[in-house]
Design a protein around this motif. Structure first.
Motif, PDB file in Angstrom:
ATOM      1  N   SER A   1      -7.033  -6.263  -6.244  1.00 51.50           N
ATOM      2  CA  SER A   1      -7.359  -7.442  -5.628  1.00 51.50           C
ATOM      3  C   SER A   1      -6.623  -7.520  -4.250  1.00 51.50           C
ATOM      4  CB  SER A   1      -6.720  -8.701  -6.498  1.00 51.50           C
ATOM      5  OG  SER A   1      -5.493  -8.808  -6.528  1.00 51.50           O
ATOM      6  N   ASP A   2      -5.885  -6.600  -3.931  1.00 46.00           N
ATOM      7  CA  ASP A   2      -5.074  -6.461  -2.795  1.00 46.00           C
ATOM      8  C   ASP A   2      -5.291  -5.203  -1.863  1.00 46.00           C
ATOM      9  OD1 ASP A   2      -3.356  -7.058  -0.503  1.00 46.00           O
ATOM     10  OD2 ASP A   2      -1.802  -7.936  -1.592  1.00 46.00           O
TER      11      ASP A   2
ATOM     12  N   LYS B   1      -2.645  -4.371   0.985  1.00 46.88           N
ATOM     13  CA  LYS B   1      -1.218  -3.959   0.288  1.00 46.88           C
ATOM     14  C   LYS B   1      -1.478  -2.744  -0.143  1.00 46.88           C
ATOM     15  CE  LYS B   1       2.745  -5.819  -2.213  1.00 46.88           C
ATOM     16  NZ  LYS B   1       2.924  -6.548  -3.211  1.00 46.88           N
ATOM     17  N   TYR B   2      -2.226  -2.433  -1.197  1.00 48.44           N
ATOM     18  CA  TYR B   2      -2.267  -1.156  -1.827  1.00 48.44           C
ATOM     19  C   TYR B   2      -3.295  -0.381  -1.470  1.00 48.44           C
ATOM     20  CZ  TYR B   2       0.579  -3.965  -5.053  1.00 48.44           C
ATOM     21  OH  TYR B   2       1.438  -4.884  -5.674  1.00 48.44           O
TER      22      TYR B   2
END
Length: 208
Positions: free
Chosen positions: A45-46, A49-50
């Motif tokens: 979901s990110d 960031k990842y």
């Protein structure tokens, strides 16, 4: 504060990190599949960031990879789970006696502790006395204003020193392994990985 800090052994089934976290967070050694899904959902979901640089593989590939019960967890998974539970995770490395603290600086109020032996994660708990049943274990500790968890921290360090003295760790740079498929001997994690990549064999046994 009365009691002893003890090592609670988690089964070696490629999911020890997740089950150790399940135990220290929820007194449940059977959380691996659920926590793998938690991590895949958080990472998926990110993607900002990842990133691939952070994960070592594309985000989508990582999410599929972590759901495989044969895959081991490490630093990435500990950082995601620290955020998920909103608690610090202290992972003590028996060989180096180093403590890696996940969730540091996030103003979390509580901390849990793990032991790492080079290949395997176990849980650390405070028990009322040696040999007390696991249901009496305390595994979540309040973080004081000085960022420590009080006297429990020095007891945990004593446990790590004791395990180090007993050489209760695997030196992954120099340990000797034998391939369970073709019986070839390899030295260290690097050679084991190279052999696995070259042959597809992943069944290694440690031998002295």
């Amino acid at each position: 504060m009365e009691g002893v800090v003890v090592r609670r052994v988690i089964p070696s089934d490629n999911s020890c990190l997740f089950n150790a976290i399940g135990y220290v967070m929820e007194h449940d050694k059977h959380k691996a599949q659920e926590l793998r899904q938690v991590i895949a959902a958080a990472v998926g979901s990110d993607p900002v960031k990842y990133t691939e640089a952070f994960l070592g593989k594309p985000n989508e590939d990582y999410c599929a990879w972590i759901l495989d019960s044969d895959k081991w967890g490490g630093a990435i998974e500990l950082s995601v789970l620290s955020e998920y539970y909103a608690r610090e995770i202290a992972a003590y490395d028996i060989q180096t006696m180093r403590c890696d603290l996940y969730g540091q600086g996030k103003k979390y109020q509580e901390r849990v502790m793990l032991l790492y032996d080079g290949l395997h994660y176990d849980a650390v708990a405070m028990s009322p006395f040696d040999g007390a049943p696991e249901e009496f274990d305390q595994t979540i500790f309040h973080i004081n204003s000085d960022c420590s968890i009080g006297p429990v921290e020095s007891l945990a360090l004593n446990l790590v020193r004791d395990e180090n003295r007993k050489r209760s760790y695997t030196d992954t740079a120099n340990f000797t392994l034998r391939c369970g498929v073709c019986q070839i001997g390899v030295i260290g994690q690097k050679e084991a990985v190279e052999h696995a990549q070259a042959t597809g064999h992943v069944n290694f046994q440690e031998y002295k």
